[in-house]
Design a protein around this motif. Structure first.
Motif, PDB file in Angstrom:
ATOM      1  N   ALA A 134     -16.243 -24.929  22.570  1.00 34.51           N
ATOM      2  CA  ALA A 134     -16.128 -26.260  23.174  1.00 34.51           C
ATOM      3  C   ALA A 134     -16.645 -27.344  22.232  1.00 34.51           C
ATOM      4  CB  ALA A 134     -16.884 -26.295  24.493  1.00 34.51           C
ATOM      5  N   GLU A 135     -17.689 -27.036  21.488  1.00 33.77           N
ATOM      6  CA  GLU A 135     -18.231 -28.010  20.523  1.00 33.77           C
ATOM      7  C   GLU A 135     -17.206 -28.323  19.439  1.00 33.77           C
ATOM      8  OE1 GLU A 135     -21.787 -26.177  19.144  1.00 33.77           O
ATOM      9  OE2 GLU A 135     -22.969 -26.681  20.933  1.00 33.77           O
ATOM     10  N   GLU A 136     -16.445 -27.305  19.033  1.00 33.92           N
ATOM     11  CA  GLU A 136     -15.389 -27.522  18.042  1.00 33.92           C
ATOM     12  C   GLU A 136     -14.253 -28.343  18.657  1.00 33.92           C
ATOM     13  OE1 GLU A 136     -15.955 -26.538  15.079  1.00 33.92           O
ATOM     14  OE2 GLU A 136     -17.552 -25.073  15.364  1.00 33.92           O
ATOM     15  N   ILE A 137     -13.868 -27.994  19.869  1.00 34.52           N
ATOM     16  CA  ILE A 137     -12.753 -28.657  20.552  1.00 34.52           C
ATOM     17  C   ILE A 137     -13.047 -30.137  20.789  1.00 34.52           C
ATOM     18  CG2 ILE A 137     -11.404 -28.730  22.690  1.00 34.52           C
ATOM     19  CD1 ILE A 137     -10.733 -26.371  20.865  1.00 34.52           C
ATOM     20  N   ASP A 138     -14.295 -30.457  21.092  1.00 35.92           N
ATOM     21  CA  ASP A 138     -14.682 -31.848  21.355  1.00 35.92           C
ATOM     22  C   ASP A 138     -14.434 -32.753  20.150  1.00 35.92           C
ATOM     23  OD1 ASP A 138     -15.486 -32.369  24.006  1.00 35.92           O
ATOM     24  OD2 ASP A 138     -17.333 -31.227  23.710  1.00 35.92           O
ATOM     25  N   GLU A 139     -14.393 -32.165  18.954  1.00 36.33           N
ATOM     26  CA  GLU A 139     -14.217 -32.949  17.726  1.00 36.33           C
ATOM     27  C   GLU A 139     -12.748 -33.150  17.364  1.00 36.33           C
ATOM     28  OE1 GLU A 139     -16.558 -34.422  16.075  1.00 36.33           O
ATOM     29  OE2 GLU A 139     -18.244 -33.577  17.206  1.00 36.33           O
ATOM     30  N   LEU A 140     -11.852 -32.440  18.044  1.00 36.08           N
ATOM     31  CA  LEU A 140     -10.433 -32.460  17.664  1.00 36.08           C
ATOM     32  C   LEU A 140      -9.632 -33.457  18.485  1.00 36.08           C
ATOM     33  CD1 LEU A 140      -9.743 -28.624  17.357  1.00 36.08           C
ATOM     34  CD2 LEU A 140      -9.832 -30.254  15.472  1.00 36.08           C
ATOM     35  N   ASP A 141      -8.517 -33.919  17.897  1.00 38.45           N
ATOM     36  CA  ASP A 141      -7.545 -34.682  18.678  1.00 38.45           C
ATOM     37  C   ASP A 141      -6.962 -33.770  19.746  1.00 38.45           C
ATOM     38  OD1 ASP A 141      -7.960 -36.945  17.227  1.00 38.45           O
ATOM     39  OD2 ASP A 141      -6.203 -36.694  15.929  1.00 38.45           O
ATOM     40  N   LEU A 193      -6.184 -18.905  23.586  1.00 36.04           N
ATOM     41  CA  LEU A 193      -7.239 -18.124  24.221  1.00 36.04           C
ATOM     42  C   LEU A 193      -6.722 -17.427  25.485  1.00 36.04           C
ATOM     43  CD1 LEU A 193     -10.115 -20.784  24.029  1.00 36.04           C
ATOM     44  CD2 LEU A 193      -9.762 -18.838  22.491  1.00 36.04           C
ATOM     45  N   PRO A 194      -7.310 -16.283  25.853  1.00 33.79           N
ATOM     46  CA  PRO A 194      -6.978 -15.652  27.137  1.00 33.79           C
ATOM     47  C   PRO A 194      -7.294 -16.617  28.281  1.00 33.79           C
ATOM     48  CG  PRO A 194      -8.261 -14.173  25.736  1.00 33.79           C
ATOM     49  CD  PRO A 194      -8.286 -15.509  25.078  1.00 33.79           C
ATOM     50  N   ASP A 195      -6.610 -16.477  29.421  1.00 29.52           N
ATOM     51  CA  ASP A 195      -6.748 -17.415  30.539  1.00 29.52           C
ATOM     52  C   ASP A 195      -8.189 -17.609  30.984  1.00 29.52           C
ATOM     53  OD1 ASP A 195      -4.060 -17.828  30.519  1.00 29.52           O
ATOM     54  OD2 ASP A 195      -3.615 -16.407  32.121  1.00 29.52           O
ATOM     55  N   GLU A 196      -8.910 -16.515  31.178  1.00 27.10           N
ATOM     56  CA  GLU A 196     -10.296 -16.614  31.651  1.00 27.10           C
ATOM     57  C   GLU A 196     -11.168 -17.342  30.644  1.00 27.10           C
ATOM     58  OE1 GLU A 196     -13.939 -13.640  33.022  1.00 27.10           O
ATOM     59  OE2 GLU A 196     -11.887 -12.874  32.922  1.00 27.10           O
ATOM     60  N   ARG A 197     -11.003 -16.998  29.386  1.00 21.77           N
ATOM     61  CA  ARG A 197     -11.772 -17.625  28.297  1.00 21.77           C
ATOM     62  C   ARG A 197     -11.417 -19.109  28.195  1.00 21.77           C
ATOM     63  NH1 ARG A 197     -16.066 -16.557  24.732  1.00 21.77           N
ATOM     64  NH2 ARG A 197     -15.415 -16.627  22.563  1.00 21.77           N
ATOM     65  N   ARG A 198     -10.142 -19.428  28.409  1.00 25.70           N
ATOM     66  CA  ARG A 198      -9.674 -20.810  28.353  1.00 25.70           C
ATOM     67  C   ARG A 198     -10.408 -21.674  29.378  1.00 25.70           C
ATOM     68  NH1 ARG A 198      -3.352 -21.326  29.152  1.00 25.70           N
ATOM     69  NH2 ARG A 198      -3.499 -19.789  27.477  1.00 25.70           N
ATOM     70  N   GLN A 199     -10.537 -21.160  30.584  1.00 23.11           N
ATOM     71  CA  GLN A 199     -11.218 -21.909  31.643  1.00 23.11           C
ATOM     72  C   GLN A 199     -12.694 -22.118  31.319  1.00 23.11           C
ATOM     73  OE1 GLN A 199      -9.667 -23.402  34.112  1.00 23.11           O
ATOM     74  NE2 GLN A 199      -7.733 -22.576  33.328  1.00 23.11           N
ATOM     75  N   GLU A 200     -13.307 -21.103  30.720  1.00 21.62           N
ATOM     76  CA  GLU A 200     -14.728 -21.209  30.346  1.00 21.62           C
ATOM     77  C   GLU A 200     -14.930 -22.312  29.315  1.00 21.62           C
ATOM     78  OE1 GLU A 200     -16.035 -17.455  28.938  1.00 21.62           O
ATOM     79  OE2 GLU A 200     -15.765 -16.411  30.850  1.00 21.62           O
ATOM     80  N   VAL A 201     -14.050 -22.353  28.320  1.00 19.82           N
ATOM     81  CA  VAL A 201     -14.179 -23.354  27.254  1.00 19.82           C
ATOM     82  C   VAL A 201     -13.970 -24.762  27.810  1.00 19.82           C
ATOM     83  CG1 VAL A 201     -13.133 -24.229  25.123  1.00 19.82           C
ATOM     84  CG2 VAL A 201     -13.503 -21.765  25.414  1.00 19.82           C
ATOM     85  N   ILE A 253     -11.268 -27.190  10.121  1.00 15.78           N
ATOM     86  CA  ILE A 253     -11.031 -25.920   9.424  1.00 15.78           C
ATOM     87  C   ILE A 253     -10.280 -24.955  10.330  1.00 15.78           C
ATOM     88  CG2 ILE A 253     -12.166 -23.868   8.467  1.00 15.78           C
ATOM     89  CD1 ILE A 253     -14.425 -25.720   7.497  1.00 15.78           C
ATOM     90  N   LEU A 254     -10.670 -24.884  11.595  1.00 20.17           N
ATOM     91  CA  LEU A 254     -10.034 -23.968  12.538  1.00 20.17           C
ATOM     92  C   LEU A 254      -8.540 -24.234  12.662  1.00 20.17           C
ATOM     93  CD1 LEU A 254     -12.684 -23.793  15.411  1.00 20.17           C
ATOM     94  CD2 LEU A 254     -12.016 -21.940  13.870  1.00 20.17           C
ATOM     95  N   THR A 255      -8.143 -25.492  12.612  1.00 19.10           N
ATOM     96  CA  THR A 255      -6.717 -25.825  12.759  1.00 19.10           C
ATOM     97  C   THR A 255      -5.906 -25.356  11.556  1.00 19.10           C
ATOM     98  OG1 THR A 255      -6.929 -28.033  11.745  1.00 19.10           O
ATOM     99  CG2 THR A 255      -7.315 -27.871  14.114  1.00 19.10           C
ATOM    100  N   GLU A 256      -6.555 -25.151  10.399  1.00 18.99           N
ATOM    101  CA  GLU A 256      -5.842 -24.775   9.186  1.00 18.99           C
ATOM    102  C   GLU A 256      -5.843 -23.271   8.932  1.00 18.99           C
ATOM    103  OE1 GLU A 256      -4.163 -26.797   7.228  1.00 18.99           O
ATOM    104  OE2 GLU A 256      -4.681 -28.578   8.392  1.00 18.99           O
ATOM    105  N   LEU A 279     -22.340 -22.118  10.331  1.00 23.24           N
ATOM    106  CA  LEU A 279     -23.244 -22.856   9.437  1.00 23.24           C
ATOM    107  C   LEU A 279     -22.848 -24.313   9.293  1.00 23.24           C
ATOM    108  CD1 LEU A 279     -25.573 -22.853   7.306  1.00 23.24           C
ATOM    109  CD2 LEU A 279     -23.820 -22.235   5.612  1.00 23.24           C
ATOM    110  N   LEU A 280     -21.562 -24.572   9.132  1.00 20.95           N
ATOM    111  CA  LEU A 280     -21.093 -25.933   8.882  1.00 20.95           C
ATOM    112  C   LEU A 280     -21.120 -26.777  10.150  1.00 20.95           C
ATOM    113  CD1 LEU A 280     -18.009 -25.191   6.580  1.00 20.95           C
ATOM    114  CD2 LEU A 280     -20.291 -25.941   5.875  1.00 20.95           C
ATOM    115  N   ASP A 281     -21.097 -28.077   9.959  1.00 23.35           N
ATOM    116  CA  ASP A 281     -21.086 -29.010  11.089  1.00 23.35           C
ATOM    117  C   ASP A 281     -19.755 -28.931  11.827  1.00 23.35           C
ATOM    118  OD1 ASP A 281     -20.406 -32.027  12.032  1.00 23.35           O
ATOM    119  OD2 ASP A 281     -22.546 -31.610  12.210  1.00 23.35           O
ATOM    120  N   SER A 282     -19.803 -29.095  13.152  1.00 23.51           N
ATOM    121  CA  SER A 282     -18.591 -28.996  13.976  1.00 23.51           C
ATOM    122  C   SER A 282     -17.536 -30.011  13.578  1.00 23.51           C
ATOM    123  CB  SER A 282     -18.936 -29.174  15.457  1.00 23.51           C
ATOM    124  OG  SER A 282     -19.689 -28.088  15.930  1.00 23.51           O
ATOM    125  N   GLU A 283     -17.939 -31.144  13.055  1.00 21.83           N
ATOM    126  CA  GLU A 283     -16.981 -32.173  12.658  1.00 21.83           C
ATOM    127  C   GLU A 283     -16.047 -31.660  11.576  1.00 21.83           C
ATOM    128  OE1 GLU A 283     -16.992 -36.795  11.024  1.00 21.83           O
ATOM    129  OE2 GLU A 283     -18.824 -35.900  11.812  1.00 21.83           O
TER     130      GLU A 283
END
Length: 450
Positions: A87-94, A105-113, A65-68, A56-60
């Protein structure tokens, strides 16, 4: 600002808004709440409710939140998100925070992201960070920083800094490099503002700058930043090229995690576990040290059996066995705790022999005071000065030996590259119990003359 306080009423309110799909009210409720506090709320929700808020919340905001979040909660939430959503969440992070999340993340999932990341330069930097050990400076650093070339003038420097600062959350320092990206020094903001715009940076930068190598241990980075009160420190590679920076918030996490690990080792827990982990995980973490305690108890019983005749004749010796064992364990833990703390703070210097002599003298003085008190207590109680002398003399020797063991073992482990915090736990207590009981009965036998 009023400190945030999590309450059952707030959790119930959030759950009701989610159940009723009242998105606008939920957004209004969480709009002014800090992302760290939202993470605290999510930790108390079930998986479906937590995922609902993240979507629901904005990715920014949700990226922070995910890091905490608690790692277990974050892992479950990420399993419920698509690679594109992550990926949308990751794009907003340092880059450092992004790399930390992707590494879980698992290796396969990591590559997808990574393939879904829109900012390809950002993705490239994250992949670079993933190559480093998570407990190294390279694993801690972020790629976002502000740097200037020593050959630029002040005007060019300011223009380039404005561009770079757009990608940096907080500018702690301005680093100076040469044409080969070799770290040369740092730039004072005051000097930059008070110098002619045509002045070359080479003439005003400060050549002295503290830095760490990408392969330095996280604990060593923490020591450097703590010692010099640094808010950030640059990271260089093997060729002394500037490749990133580490900020104080990352080091606080390192210090907290190290303290938690040492505390668990001191309590006899061999693995990094939390209260919410499964019974099987908690059992595996605790059982090895409990087994050590069992072996130590059996050993102590075997030693006492060897002095069965003396114990049967002088029953008072048996009554004071728990006191001797407890004093040995306590003194050993005290000595080892001081040494471990000194090693952690890098305060232990000089030869081991000097440290052992100092601890031996300290233990002797403490033991002498306690033994004198114990001597008069036993003498008045049993009216037998020989028994009182045997017990009190044993106490002195037991305390001295326990102090030496408690000092030597952590120093020895540290020399061998083993975490000395192990020496503050059941290991030192059990070993001192056994040695203490053995010394107690040997000295008592010598004095009493059996």
């Amino acid at each position: 600002m009023t400190p945030f306080k999590l309450s059952e009423e707030l959790i119930e309110n959030v759950q009701l808004l989610i159940e009723g799909t009242k998105d606008s009210e939920l957004l209004e409720l969480l709009e002014e709440v800090h992302y760290a506090d939202v993470a605290e709320i999510i930790d108390d929700l079930n998986l479906e409710e937590a995922t609902y808020i993240i979507k629901l919340l904005d990715s920014e905001k949700t990226s922070d939140i995910l890091t905490e979040l608690n790692e277990d909660v974050r892992e479950k939430i990420l399993e419920n998100l698509s690679a594109k959503e992550i990926a949308e969440e990751i794009d907003e992070l340092d880059t450092d925070d992004a790399a930390d999340i992707i590494s879980e993340l698992p290796d396969e999932r990591r590559q997808e992201v990574i393939s879904e990341l829109e900012d390809r330069e950002h993705a490239k930097e994250i992949v670079e960070l993933l190559r480093y050990d998570e407990n190294s400076a390279g694993g801690l650093m972020a790629k976002e920083l502000v740097w200037v070339n020593e050959n630029w003038n002040v005007m060019t420097c300011v223009r380039e800094m404005r561009k770079q600062a757009e990608e940096v959350t907080r500018v702690h320092s301005i680093y100076v490099v040469d044409d080969d990206d070799i770290l040369k020094g740092r730039l004072s903001l005051k000097d930059l503002l008070t110098t002619s715009t045509r002045t070359p940076i080479k003439e005003i930068y400060i050549p002295k700058v503290d830095y760490v190598n990408v392969h330095d241990k996280a604990e060593d980075v923490a020591k450097v930043m703590s010692k010099y009160d640094l808010e950030a420190i640059p990271v260089v590679d093997e060729m002394q090229r500037l490749v990133g920076r580490i900020t104080i918030d990352d080091i606080v996490d390192v210090i907290r995690e190290e303290a938690e690990k040492d505390y668990q080792l001191a309590a006899g827990i061999t693995k990094d576990v939390e209260a919410d982990d499964s019974i099987w995980q908690l059992t595996r973490a605790r059982l090895p040290w409990l087994f050590l305690g069992l072996v130590g108890g059996i050993g102590a019983a075997a030693i006492m059996e060897g002095f069965e005749e003396m114990i049967s004749k002088y029953a008072i010796l048996f009554f004071f066995t728990p006191l001797i064992a407890a004093m040995a364990g306590n003194v050993g833990v005290q000595s080892s705790a001081i040494i471990v703390q000194g090693l952690a703070n890098d305060d232990i210097r000089g030869s081991i022999n000097n440290r052992l002599w100092k601890e031996m003298l300290l233990a002797f003085l403490n033991g002498l005071v306690l033994a004198i008190i114990l001597f008069f207590v036993v003498w008045i109680w049993k009216e037998n000065p020989i028994e009182a002398l045997a017990i009190s003399a044993s106490l002195i020797v037991v305390i001295v030996v326990a102090g030496i063991i408690g000092t030597f073992i952590p120093l020895f482990l540290n020399k061998r590259g083993i975490d000395p915090a192990i020496a503050t736990g059941p290991f030192i207590t059990t070993s001192n119990d056994i040695f203490g009981i053995l010394i107690y009965f040997l000295i008592a036998k010598l004095i009493i003359g059996i």
